[in-house]
Design a protein around this motif. Structure first.
Motif, mmCIF file in Angstrom:
data_model
loop_
_atom_site.group_PDB
_atom_site.id
_atom_site.type_symbol
_atom_site.label_atom_id
_atom_site.label_comp_id
_atom_site.label_asym_id
_atom_site.label_seq_id
_atom_site.Cartn_x
_atom_site.Cartn_y
_atom_site.Cartn_z
ATOM 1 N N VAL A 1 0.826 -1.142 0.100
ATOM 2 C CA VAL A 1 0.019 0.010 0.025
ATOM 3 C C VAL A 1 0.792 1.303 0.027
ATOM 4 O O VAL A 1 0.632 2.258 -0.382
ATOM 5 C CB VAL A 1 -0.906 -0.100 1.194
ATOM 6 C CG1 VAL A 1 -1.541 0.872 1.454
ATOM 7 C CG2 VAL A 1 -2.407 -1.350 1.030
ATOM 8 N N SER A 2 1.845 1.696 0.893
ATOM 9 C CA SER A 2 2.238 2.602 0.936
ATOM 10 C C SER A 2 3.539 3.127 -0.573
ATOM 11 O O SER A 2 3.603 4.089 -0.542
ATOM 12 C CB SER A 2 3.411 2.827 1.939
ATOM 13 O OG SER A 2 4.729 0.579 1.895
ATOM 14 N N SER A 3 3.838 1.896 -1.177
ATOM 15 C CA SER A 3 4.421 2.111 -2.881
ATOM 16 C C SER A 3 3.750 2.722 -3.695
ATOM 17 O O SER A 3 4.114 3.902 -4.076
ATOM 18 C CB SER A 3 4.334 0.712 -3.567
ATOM 19 O OG SER A 3 5.458 -0.733 -3.047
ATOM 20 N N PHE A 4 2.206 3.177 -3.563
ATOM 21 C CA PHE A 4 1.683 3.614 -3.872
ATOM 22 C C PHE A 4 0.934 5.531 -3.455
ATOM 23 O O PHE A 4 0.797 6.329 -4.579
ATOM 24 C CB PHE A 4 -0.317 3.431 -4.285
ATOM 25 C CG PHE A 4 -0.137 1.609 -4.829
ATOM 26 C CD1 PHE A 4 -0.767 1.899 -6.523
ATOM 27 C CD2 PHE A 4 0.035 0.940 -4.424
ATOM 28 C CE1 PHE A 4 -1.201 0.744 -6.646
ATOM 29 C CE2 PHE A 4 0.139 -0.642 -5.129
ATOM 30 C CZ PHE A 4 -0.486 -0.320 -6.935
ATOM 31 N N ASP A 5 1.958 5.458 -2.395
ATOM 32 C CA ASP A 5 1.866 7.101 -1.899
ATOM 33 C C ASP A 5 3.467 7.899 -3.009
ATOM 34 O O ASP A 5 4.318 8.007 -2.361
ATOM 35 C CB ASP A 5 2.354 6.704 -0.360
ATOM 36 C CG ASP A 5 2.138 8.778 0.036
ATOM 37 O OD1 ASP A 5 1.684 9.599 -0.193
ATOM 38 O OD2 ASP A 5 3.004 9.002 1.301
ATOM 39 N N LEU A 6 3.106 8.033 -4.345
ATOM 40 C CA LEU A 6 3.739 9.273 -4.545
ATOM 41 C C LEU A 6 4.318 9.999 -3.811
ATOM 42 O O LEU A 6 5.186 10.781 -4.351
ATOM 43 C CB LEU A 6 3.692 9.521 -6.035
ATOM 44 C CG LEU A 6 3.133 7.470 -6.904
ATOM 45 C CD1 LEU A 6 2.697 8.235 -8.268
ATOM 46 C CD2 LEU A 6 3.948 6.279 -7.076
ATOM 47 N N ALA B 1 5.094 10.636 -1.296
ATOM 48 C CA ALA B 1 6.608 10.847 -0.333
ATOM 49 C C ALA B 1 7.799 10.916 -1.035
ATOM 50 O O ALA B 1 8.689 11.105 -0.335
ATOM 51 C CB ALA B 1 6.515 9.290 0.094
ATOM 52 N N GLU B 2 7.780 10.576 -2.794
ATOM 53 C CA GLU B 2 8.805 11.738 -3.130
ATOM 54 C C GLU B 2 9.062 12.787 -3.170
ATOM 55 O O GLU B 2 8.055 13.651 -3.744
ATOM 56 C CB GLU B 2 8.439 11.000 -4.623
ATOM 57 C CG GLU B 2 8.399 8.645 -4.505
ATOM 58 C CD GLU B 2 10.036 8.412 -5.030
ATOM 59 O OE1 GLU B 2 11.067 8.923 -4.868
ATOM 60 O OE2 GLU B 2 9.634 7.546 -4.695
ATOM 61 N N ARG C 1 9.764 13.608 -8.767
ATOM 62 C CA ARG C 1 7.882 13.937 -9.410
ATOM 63 C C ARG C 1 8.927 13.917 -11.106
ATOM 64 O O ARG C 1 8.129 13.599 -11.946
ATOM 65 C CB ARG C 1 7.084 13.943 -8.527
ATOM 66 C CG ARG C 1 6.527 13.522 -7.479
ATOM 67 C CD ARG C 1 6.386 12.455 -7.130
ATOM 68 N NE ARG C 1 4.628 12.119 -8.193
ATOM 69 C CZ ARG C 1 3.931 12.801 -7.820
ATOM 70 N NH1 ARG C 1 3.794 13.231 -6.726
ATOM 71 N NH2 ARG C 1 2.637 12.686 -8.276
ATOM 72 N N GLU C 2 8.907 15.406 -10.903
ATOM 73 C CA GLU C 2 8.821 16.132 -12.384
ATOM 74 C C GLU C 2 10.251 15.588 -13.632
ATOM 75 O O GLU C 2 9.845 15.237 -13.883
ATOM 76 C CB GLU C 2 10.304 17.685 -11.833
ATOM 77 C CG GLU C 2 8.954 18.501 -11.740
ATOM 78 C CD GLU C 2 7.564 19.085 -11.979
ATOM 79 O OE1 GLU C 2 7.473 18.576 -13.043
ATOM 80 O OE2 GLU C 2 6.513 18.892 -11.456
ATOM 81 N N ASN D 1 3.139 5.898 -13.757
ATOM 82 C CA ASN D 1 3.135 4.258 -13.361
ATOM 83 C C ASN D 1 5.145 4.620 -13.688
ATOM 84 O O ASN D 1 4.833 2.668 -12.898
ATOM 85 C CB ASN D 1 1.753 4.230 -14.862
ATOM 86 C CG ASN D 1 0.492 4.626 -14.122
ATOM 87 O OD1 ASN D 1 0.471 3.398 -13.262
ATOM 88 N ND2 ASN D 1 -0.385 4.222 -14.987
ATOM 89 N N LEU D 2 5.559 4.916 -14.580
ATOM 90 C CA LEU D 2 6.643 4.395 -14.613
ATOM 91 C C LEU D 2 7.144 4.928 -12.728
ATOM 92 O O LEU D 2 7.941 3.617 -12.614
ATOM 93 C CB LEU D 2 7.633 5.331 -15.395
ATOM 94 C CG LEU D 2 7.275 4.368 -17.017
ATOM 95 C CD1 LEU D 2 7.987 5.451 -17.718
ATOM 96 C CD2 LEU D 2 7.932 3.231 -17.432
ATOM 97 N N LEU D 3 7.102 5.370 -12.164
ATOM 98 C CA LEU D 3 7.855 5.368 -10.578
ATOM 99 C C LEU D 3 7.033 4.912 -9.772
ATOM 100 O O LEU D 3 7.828 4.840 -8.628
ATOM 101 C CB LEU D 3 7.304 7.008 -10.903
ATOM 102 C CG LEU D 3 7.567 7.320 -9.100
ATOM 103 C CD1 LEU D 3 8.912 7.240 -8.264
ATOM 104 C CD2 LEU D 3 7.635 9.547 -8.617
#
Length: 361
Positions: free
Chosen positions: A191-196, A198-199, A204-205, A215-217
């Motif tokens: 679940v925590s993998s989906f918290d983008l 956190a990056e 992100r940019e 989706n690649l991130l």
């Protein structure tokens, strides 16, 4: 790129040099040009299936379809997706799926052909994520943990009734899927993998705020979590092929959206995996079910101005997972119509993937 070919073959885009001597890529892939020493391009893929559905089936299973050149739906006796093989042969780590498809199934109108468990059964279907990944798996406000506990209790009661339910074969995949969903929701690692969020904003940019970039991130975060097989589908929300450029908008779409998003996202993924020490153990493949005609379409009435389906010669990019770096494998003729050296097919890709993976058959 075929700079020596006639204009009908090469189109308006220009080649640019890369970090590898004598290797050139399209001018709209500048980031990947600077990373050419980290991947290998295979320029001699070839098969004879020109339909999206059955071509995709061959690409994602490694088997030719029983009825080639047809847009056929998925069937229960199809060969399985590569992720379904992982599910069957290599048990996943606790709380993680053996495989996932990010961005949704390609060609869902054909029942996700090539992206199902097939003859292995629905229980081995990849987990499909077809929405914005950021915060996707967090529990909704109206579903507290106590409600999850009640749902789990209900599921356990249903499992007690399995002797009766097993007489109805259609329930098998449903109960397995429900159990898997609950286990995944309870897994902090998944679940925590989906918290983008956190990056960092810089990361992100680098990947880009496009659907494929995010989706690649997410794919990189799932690699770190330990998910064995991840497919990223670069398709619009409605599942149609936005790379299916038959028409005169081909070069505008490629220049303004498709190539920049791909360049940004894939280059960020390769850089991230390499810097984190994960690229050598992670096979990254960028490709599709076939290529495009070497010539621009001026022959139809009226002329469409794009490129049509062409399975007889196309390229794919490979990186990591034991693949040699900074090389070109195979070659095509002057207009990229047919291979002239080291011809390979989707089943050769399948053999390579399975050879390099931890899946042993």
């Amino acid at each position: 790129m075929k700079p020596s070919a006639p204009i009908e073959a090469r189109g308006p885009f220009k080649p640019i040099p890369t970090k590898v001597v004598d290797l050139h890529v399209c001018e709209h892939l500048p980031r990947l040009a600077q990373l050419a020493d980290r991947y290998t391009i295979v320029r001699s893929f070839s098969h004879t299936n020109s339909a999206h559905a059955t071509g995709l089936y061959t690409f994602l299973t490694g088997w030719p379809h029983r009825v080639p050149n047809q847009n056929s739906p998925a069937k229960p006796d199809d060969y399985p997706h590569f992720g379904s093989l992982a599910s069957k042969l290599s048990p996943p780590r606790p709380g993680l799926p053996p495989s996932t498809i990010l961005g949704g199934q390609i060609l869902p109108q054909f029942n996700g052909i090539g992206q199902r468990g097939g003859l292995l059964g629905d229980a081995h279907d990849p987990v499909v994520i077809d929405r914005n990944p950021s915060g996707l798996l967090t529990l909704q406000d109206d579903i507290p943990l106590v409600r999850m506990d009640k749902r789990r209790s209900l599921l356990n009661e249903l499992q007690d009734l399995r002797p009766q339910l097993d007489r109805i074969s259609e329930t098998d995949g449903f109960t397995a899927a429900q159990g898997q969903a609950l286990r995944l929701l309870e897994s902090n690692k998944f679940v925590s993998s989906f918290d983008l969020d956190a990056e960092s904003s810089e990361t992100r940019e680098r990947y880009g705020r496009s659907k494929v970039g995010e989706n690649l991130l997410l794919a990189r975060r799932l690699v770190e979590a330990g998910v064995p097989v991840i497919q990223v589908s670069d398709i619009p929300v409605n599942g149609e092929q936005h790379w299916d450029l038959h028409y005169s908008n081909i070069f505008t779409a490629l220049e303004n959206k498709l190539l920049p998003n791909l360049d940004r996202g894939v280059s960020a993924l390769l850089t991230d995996l390499d810097e984190r020490g994960l690229l050598d153990e992670t096979l990254v493949v960028v490709g599709g079910e076939f290529g495009r005609t070497p010539w621009i379409d001026h022959a139809t009435n009226p002329p469409q101005g794009g490129r049509q389906h062409w399975p007889f010669c196309y390229s794919m990019l490979f990186a990591g997972g034991g693949i040699r770096r900074g090389e070109v494998f195979g070659a095509s003729d002057e207009i990229a119509a047919y291979p002239v050296a080291q011809k390979v097919a989707p089943w050769d890709f399948a053999a390579t993937l399975l050879h390099l993976s931890v899946i042993h058959i």
